[in-house]
Write a protein that holds these residues in place. Structure first.
Motif, short mmCIF file in Angstrom:
data_model
loop_
_atom_site.label_atom_id
_atom_site.label_comp_id
_atom_site.label_asym_id
_atom_site.label_seq_id
_atom_site.Cartn_x
_atom_site.Cartn_y
_atom_site.Cartn_z
N ALA A 169 4.20 -18.60 -17.35
CA ALA A 169 4.62 -19.87 -18.18
C ALA A 169 5.89 -19.92 -18.49
O ALA A 169 6.48 -21.09 -18.32
N ASP A 170 6.74 -18.84 -18.73
CA ASP A 170 7.98 -18.82 -19.02
C ASP A 170 8.98 -18.77 -17.74
O ASP A 170 10.09 -18.86 -18.02
N ALA A 171 8.40 -18.61 -16.83
CA ALA A 171 9.22 -18.48 -15.36
C ALA A 171 10.14 -17.27 -15.45
O ALA A 171 11.22 -17.23 -15.04
N ASP A 172 9.48 -16.28 -16.04
CA ASP A 172 10.40 -15.02 -16.33
C ASP A 172 10.19 -14.14 -15.23
O ASP A 172 9.42 -13.23 -15.26
N PHE A 173 11.09 -14.45 -14.04
CA PHE A 173 10.53 -13.73 -12.74
C PHE A 173 11.08 -12.26 -12.90
O PHE A 173 10.40 -11.60 -12.01
N ASP A 174 12.09 -12.02 -13.60
CA ASP A 174 12.22 -10.55 -13.67
C ASP A 174 11.28 -10.01 -14.59
O ASP A 174 10.76 -8.46 -14.15
N ALA A 175 10.40 -10.29 -15.51
CA ALA A 175 9.15 -9.80 -15.98
C ALA A 175 7.89 -9.91 -15.15
O ALA A 175 7.13 -8.92 -15.19
N LEU A 176 7.76 -10.82 -14.02
CA LEU A 176 6.73 -11.03 -13.34
C LEU A 176 6.61 -9.94 -12.23
O LEU A 176 5.62 -9.51 -11.88
N GLU A 177 7.79 -9.98 -11.79
CA GLU A 177 7.74 -8.98 -10.63
C GLU A 177 7.38 -7.56 -10.57
O GLU A 177 6.45 -7.30 -9.64
N PRO A 178 7.42 -6.82 -11.56
CA PRO A 178 6.74 -5.28 -11.79
C PRO A 178 5.41 -5.47 -11.98
O PRO A 178 4.91 -4.40 -12.11
N LEU A 179 4.90 -6.70 -12.06
CA LEU A 179 3.60 -6.65 -12.64
C LEU A 179 2.57 -6.53 -11.07
O LEU A 179 1.38 -6.34 -11.44
N MET A 180 3.04 -6.62 -9.97
CA MET A 180 2.43 -6.35 -8.79
C MET A 180 2.87 -5.44 -8.06
O MET A 180 4.11 -4.99 -8.01
N ALA A 181 2.01 -4.77 -7.21
CA ALA A 181 2.56 -3.92 -6.36
C ALA A 181 3.45 -4.53 -5.17
O ALA A 181 3.29 -5.48 -5.03
N GLU A 182 4.19 -3.80 -4.48
CA GLU A 182 4.98 -4.10 -3.54
C GLU A 182 4.22 -4.65 -2.40
O GLU A 182 4.73 -5.81 -1.81
N ASP A 183 3.03 -4.34 -2.32
CA ASP A 183 2.22 -4.68 -0.96
C ASP A 183 1.05 -5.67 -1.56
O ASP A 183 -0.27 -5.43 -0.95
N VAL A 184 1.28 -6.21 -2.61
CA VAL A 184 0.25 -6.92 -3.11
C VAL A 184 -0.14 -8.15 -2.13
O VAL A 184 0.57 -8.55 -1.17
N THR A 185 -1.39 -8.59 -1.98
CA THR A 185 -1.87 -9.64 -1.30
C THR A 185 -2.67 -10.60 -2.31
O THR A 185 -3.53 -10.05 -3.05
N PHE A 186 -2.49 -12.02 -2.00
CA PHE A 186 -3.07 -13.19 -2.80
C PHE A 186 -3.87 -14.13 -1.72
O PHE A 186 -3.40 -14.24 -0.69
N LEU A 187 -5.16 -14.18 -2.27
CA LEU A 187 -5.85 -14.91 -1.40
C LEU A 187 -6.35 -16.25 -2.06
O LEU A 187 -6.73 -16.06 -3.48
N ILE A 188 -6.17 -17.42 -1.61
CA ILE A 188 -6.21 -18.48 -2.14
C ILE A 188 -6.88 -19.60 -1.25
O ILE A 188 -6.59 -19.57 -0.02
N PRO A 189 -7.73 -20.17 -1.75
CA PRO A 189 -8.63 -21.20 -0.90
C PRO A 189 -7.96 -22.12 -0.06
O PRO A 189 -6.87 -22.68 -0.54
N GLY A 190 -8.19 -22.34 1.23
CA GLY A 190 -7.38 -23.08 2.08
C GLY A 190 -6.11 -22.83 2.50
O GLY A 190 -5.27 -23.60 3.09
N ARG A 191 -5.70 -21.61 2.12
CA ARG A 191 -4.16 -21.22 2.44
C ARG A 191 -4.44 -19.87 3.23
O ARG A 191 -5.29 -19.12 2.70
N PRO A 192 -3.34 -19.75 3.97
CA PRO A 192 -3.41 -18.13 4.58
C PRO A 192 -3.24 -17.24 3.66
O PRO A 192 -2.54 -17.57 2.42
N PRO A 193 -3.78 -15.81 3.57
CA PRO A 193 -3.12 -14.85 2.72
C PRO A 193 -1.48 -14.58 2.45
O PRO A 193 -0.99 -14.95 3.43
N MET A 194 -1.29 -14.63 1.22
CA MET A 194 0.06 -14.37 0.85
C MET A 194 0.32 -13.06 0.70
O MET A 194 -0.26 -12.32 -0.35
N SER A 195 0.98 -12.05 1.80
CA SER A 195 1.39 -10.79 1.53
C SER A 195 2.73 -10.44 1.03
O SER A 195 3.43 -10.94 1.82
N GLY A 196 2.65 -9.38 0.18
CA GLY A 196 4.08 -8.97 -0.29
C GLY A 196 4.48 -9.67 -1.50
O GLY A 196 4.25 -10.56 -1.47
#
Length: 131
Positions: free
Chosen positions: A20-47
């Motif tokens: 919500a705060d668009a705090d990108f520096d704090a957001l990045e370390p919350l996910m693995a480097e090899d993260v994958t997001f699955l979203i309906p109607g879109r191809p997987p977003m990997s990395g």
């Protein structure tokens, strides 16, 4: 409630707040480097870098408010899964249009060697409920 469950709940709360705060520096370390997001109607977003590039590209276009209700957390060693119900309201900054989405998410988390939990996989099943 176990310490692992408290840490995972804190990760979710932190994710919502820094998103919500668009705090990108704090957001990045919350996910693995090899993260994958699955979203309906879109191809997987990997990395992590792919996600961060897309997130930065959308910065300043809308204001986001989100609420998450944790339904279940299960921990098995250095892996965990978490089911939540998520509600997101996005207000476009250019015209004030409001889009509301809600639905379930299922996340797989991994405990990194430093002991932190990070998002490894995330299946987001949100659909438009208003807007």
């Amino acid at each position: 409630m176990s310490d692992d469950e408290r840490q995972i709940r804190q990760l979710i709360e932190t994710w919502l707040r820094v998103s919500a705060d668009a705090d990108f520096d704090a957001l990045e370390p919350l996910m693995a480097e090899d993260v994958t997001f699955l979203i309906p109607g879109r191809p997987p977003m990997s990395g992590r870098e792919t996600f961060m590039t897309a997130t930065r590209a959308n910065a300043g276009q809308f204001r986001m408010e989100a609420m998450s209700e944790v339904k279940e957390i299960q921990v098995a060693g250095d892996f965990a899964w978490c089911w939540t119900h998520l509600s997101v309201t996005a207000t476009m900054l250019n015209d004030g249009k409001v889009v509301k989405r809600a639905g379930n998410t299922l996340s797989i988390l991994r405990r990194d060697p430093d002991g932190r939990w990070v998002i490894l996989r995330d299946a987001n099943l949100l659909t438009v409920v208003e807007g």
